[in-house]
Design a protein around this motif. Sequence first.
Motif, PDB file in Angstrom:
ATOM      1  N   GLU A  88       0.694  -2.872  20.666  1.00  0.00           N
ATOM      2  CA  GLU A  88       1.311  -3.729  19.658  1.00  0.00           C
ATOM      3  C   GLU A  88       1.589  -2.868  18.432  1.00  0.00           C
ATOM      4  OE1 GLU A  88      -0.138  -7.504  17.223  1.00  0.00           O
ATOM      5  OE2 GLU A  88       0.197  -7.979  19.354  1.00  0.00           O
ATOM      6  N   THR A  89       2.681  -2.131  18.515  1.00  0.00           N
ATOM      7  CA  THR A  89       3.041  -1.185  17.469  1.00  0.00           C
ATOM      8  C   THR A  89       3.602  -1.910  16.248  1.00  0.00           C
ATOM      9  OG1 THR A  89       5.270  -0.981  18.356  1.00  0.00           O
ATOM     10  CG2 THR A  89       3.607   0.542  19.217  1.00  0.00           C
ATOM     11  N   LEU A  90       3.844  -1.148  15.196  1.00  0.00           N
ATOM     12  CA  LEU A  90       4.472  -1.703  13.999  1.00  0.00           C
ATOM     13  C   LEU A  90       5.835  -2.302  14.345  1.00  0.00           C
ATOM     14  CD1 LEU A  90       4.679  -2.175  10.949  1.00  0.00           C
ATOM     15  CD2 LEU A  90       5.544   0.179  10.720  1.00  0.00           C
ATOM     16  N   ARG A  91       6.576  -1.628  15.217  1.00  0.00           N
ATOM     17  CA  ARG A  91       7.878  -2.139  15.638  1.00  0.00           C
ATOM     18  C   ARG A  91       7.731  -3.509  16.305  1.00  0.00           C
ATOM     19  NH1 ARG A  91      12.761   0.518  17.140  1.00  0.00           N
ATOM     20  NH2 ARG A  91      11.727   2.514  16.781  1.00  0.00           N
ATOM     21  N   VAL A  92       6.748  -3.628  17.190  1.00  0.00           N
ATOM     22  CA  VAL A  92       6.540  -4.898  17.891  1.00  0.00           C
ATOM     23  C   VAL A  92       6.087  -5.979  16.927  1.00  0.00           C
ATOM     24  CG1 VAL A  92       5.100  -6.070  19.607  1.00  0.00           C
ATOM     25  CG2 VAL A  92       6.048  -3.808  20.113  1.00  0.00           C
ATOM     26  N   ARG A  93       5.093  -5.650  16.074  1.00  0.00           N
ATOM     27  CA  ARG A  93       4.592  -6.650  15.129  1.00  0.00           C
ATOM     28  C   ARG A  93       5.682  -7.127  14.181  1.00  0.00           C
ATOM     29  NH1 ARG A  93       0.422  -2.864  14.911  1.00  0.00           N
ATOM     30  NH2 ARG A  93       1.043  -2.177  12.804  1.00  0.00           N
ATOM     31  N   THR A  94       6.509  -6.199  13.721  1.00  0.00           N
ATOM     32  CA  THR A  94       7.589  -6.567  12.794  1.00  0.00           C
ATOM     33  C   THR A  94       8.636  -7.424  13.491  1.00  0.00           C
ATOM     34  OG1 THR A  94       7.244  -4.483  11.613  1.00  0.00           O
ATOM     35  CG2 THR A  94       9.276  -5.671  11.163  1.00  0.00           C
ATOM     36  N   VAL A 275      17.254   3.772   3.102  1.00  0.00           N
ATOM     37  CA  VAL A 275      16.072   3.534   3.932  1.00  0.00           C
ATOM     38  C   VAL A 275      16.414   2.632   5.119  1.00  0.00           C
ATOM     39  CG1 VAL A 275      15.306   1.481   2.651  1.00  0.00           C
ATOM     40  CG2 VAL A 275      13.610   2.926   3.811  1.00  0.00           C
ATOM     41  N   LEU A 276      17.446   1.806   4.974  1.00  0.00           N
ATOM     42  CA  LEU A 276      17.826   0.914   6.074  1.00  0.00           C
ATOM     43  C   LEU A 276      18.310   1.675   7.303  1.00  0.00           C
ATOM     44  CD1 LEU A 276      19.682  -2.072   4.311  1.00  0.00           C
ATOM     45  CD2 LEU A 276      17.444  -2.074   5.433  1.00  0.00           C
ATOM     46  N   GLY A 277      18.653   2.927   7.133  1.00  0.00           N
ATOM     47  CA  GLY A 277      19.077   3.725   8.280  1.00  0.00           C
ATOM     48  C   GLY A 277      17.954   4.547   8.897  1.00  0.00           C
ATOM     49  N   ASN A 278      16.762   4.422   8.355  1.00  0.00           N
ATOM     50  CA  ASN A 278      15.640   5.245   8.819  1.00  0.00           C
ATOM     51  C   ASN A 278      14.735   4.444   9.736  1.00  0.00           C
ATOM     52  OD1 ASN A 278      13.652   7.124   9.191  1.00  0.00           O
ATOM     53  ND2 ASN A 278      13.000   7.211   7.030  1.00  0.00           N
ATOM     54  N   MET A 279      15.160   4.254  10.999  1.00  0.00           N
ATOM     55  CA  MET A 279      14.360   3.505  11.961  1.00  0.00           C
ATOM     56  C   MET A 279      13.059   4.214  12.298  1.00  0.00           C
ATOM     57  SD  MET A 279      15.943   0.705  12.437  1.00  0.00           S
ATOM     58  CE  MET A 279      15.110   0.038  13.881  1.00  0.00           C
ATOM     59  N   GLY A 280      12.976   5.496  11.961  1.00  0.00           N
ATOM     60  CA  GLY A 280      11.765   6.251  12.229  1.00  0.00           C
ATOM     61  C   GLY A 280      10.566   5.707  11.455  1.00  0.00           C
ATOM     62  N   LEU A 281      10.815   4.944  10.393  1.00  0.00           N
ATOM     63  CA  LEU A 281       9.706   4.359   9.635  1.00  0.00           C
ATOM     64  C   LEU A 281       8.895   3.373  10.466  1.00  0.00           C
ATOM     65  CD1 LEU A 281      11.402   3.722   6.151  1.00  0.00           C
ATOM     66  CD2 LEU A 281       9.743   5.491   6.740  1.00  0.00           C
ATOM     67  N   LEU A 282       9.488   2.853  11.534  1.00  0.00           N
ATOM     68  CA  LEU A 282       8.779   1.902  12.387  1.00  0.00           C
ATOM     69  C   LEU A 282       7.914   2.585  13.435  1.00  0.00           C
ATOM     70  CD1 LEU A 282      11.619  -0.742  12.943  1.00  0.00           C
ATOM     71  CD2 LEU A 282       9.625  -0.935  11.441  1.00  0.00           C
ATOM     72  N   GLU A 283       8.017   3.906  13.486  1.00  0.00           N
ATOM     73  CA  GLU A 283       7.212   4.637  14.454  1.00  0.00           C
ATOM     74  C   GLU A 283       5.859   4.963  13.848  1.00  0.00           C
ATOM     75  OE1 GLU A 283       8.245   4.909  17.426  1.00  0.00           O
ATOM     76  OE2 GLU A 283      10.305   4.268  17.029  1.00  0.00           O
ATOM     77  N   GLU A 284       4.815   4.640  14.557  1.00  0.00           N
ATOM     78  CA  GLU A 284       3.448   4.911  14.075  1.00  0.00           C
ATOM     79  C   GLU A 284       2.952   6.243  14.640  1.00  0.00           C
ATOM     80  OE1 GLU A 284       1.473   0.571  13.284  1.00  0.00           O
ATOM     81  OE2 GLU A 284       1.604   1.218  15.384  1.00  0.00           O
TER      82      GLU A 284
END
Length: 284
Positions: A88-94, A275-284
């Motif tokens: 349950e990663t940050l991407r999934v939780r979000t 920042v809206l283009g930085n999907m890498g922020l959702l990677e833990e």
Amino acid sequence: MTNRFMKATVTALCLGLAAPALAQDETVGPDTVVATVNGTEITVAHMLMARASLPEQYQQLPADNLWDGILNQLVQQEVLSQDDAAEETLRVRTALDNERRSLMAGEVIAQVAQDAVTDEAIAAAYEADYADAEQGLEFNASHILVESEEEAQAIVQELADGADFAETAREKSTGPSGANGGALNWFSAGMMVQPFQDAVEALEVGQVSDPVKTQFGWHVIKLNETRPMEAPALESVRGEIATQLQQEAVTSYIETLVDDAEITRTGAAEIDTSVLGNMGLLEE
């Protein structure tokens, strides 16, 4: 597993598996268990929501054609979700937060929209917008269509000198109405191209226009008659009224909630919006 992959999987299953014979059990409800995966239950409610997410072309298929495909999809997803690699990663939780927010908002909107449409509300809106409102005019006009301004101006002069409009139209108009003396019968605003409509609305009954240019050529127009437009029958506009009532009710409800809520916002001027283009922020 991506949404695209999951949709492709269930589509293939729906097309490729034989349909089971369903038991006609009157006790079946949303909590009825249709499968278990290592002790985790899959219910009819889960099946219903999975069917609702299918592409439109599969929504129309009979339930017995869809059953095995949907159930297998849910079983496969549950097995995968129980795998040690599933986190349950940050991407999934979000994503779950956003999905819950969207679904809850949709439930409120659906209820507000439903409550807005009553027979009384529709009748009141009809009276205000149609029965008691000015509907505008309909126009009965004739025209003569020619290719050049010079031809049109010469016709205006002929008519001023006493030539009959209908006879002149039959003789000189290049438009399809020429054979009928240029008669266009009744029309209302929006049915004619704008320069033609503007010219008609500027005329008095019986008056002939100066040459009017449109994409079809040059027109000489005569206004024969006007009459008030009649309000449409209630049943012919019921759907339009219902949609308008729902839109107004939902908009008003949301505006009221927003006005009453304690809200803070970070504006675009206060943050680096890249920042809206930085999907890498959702990677833990």
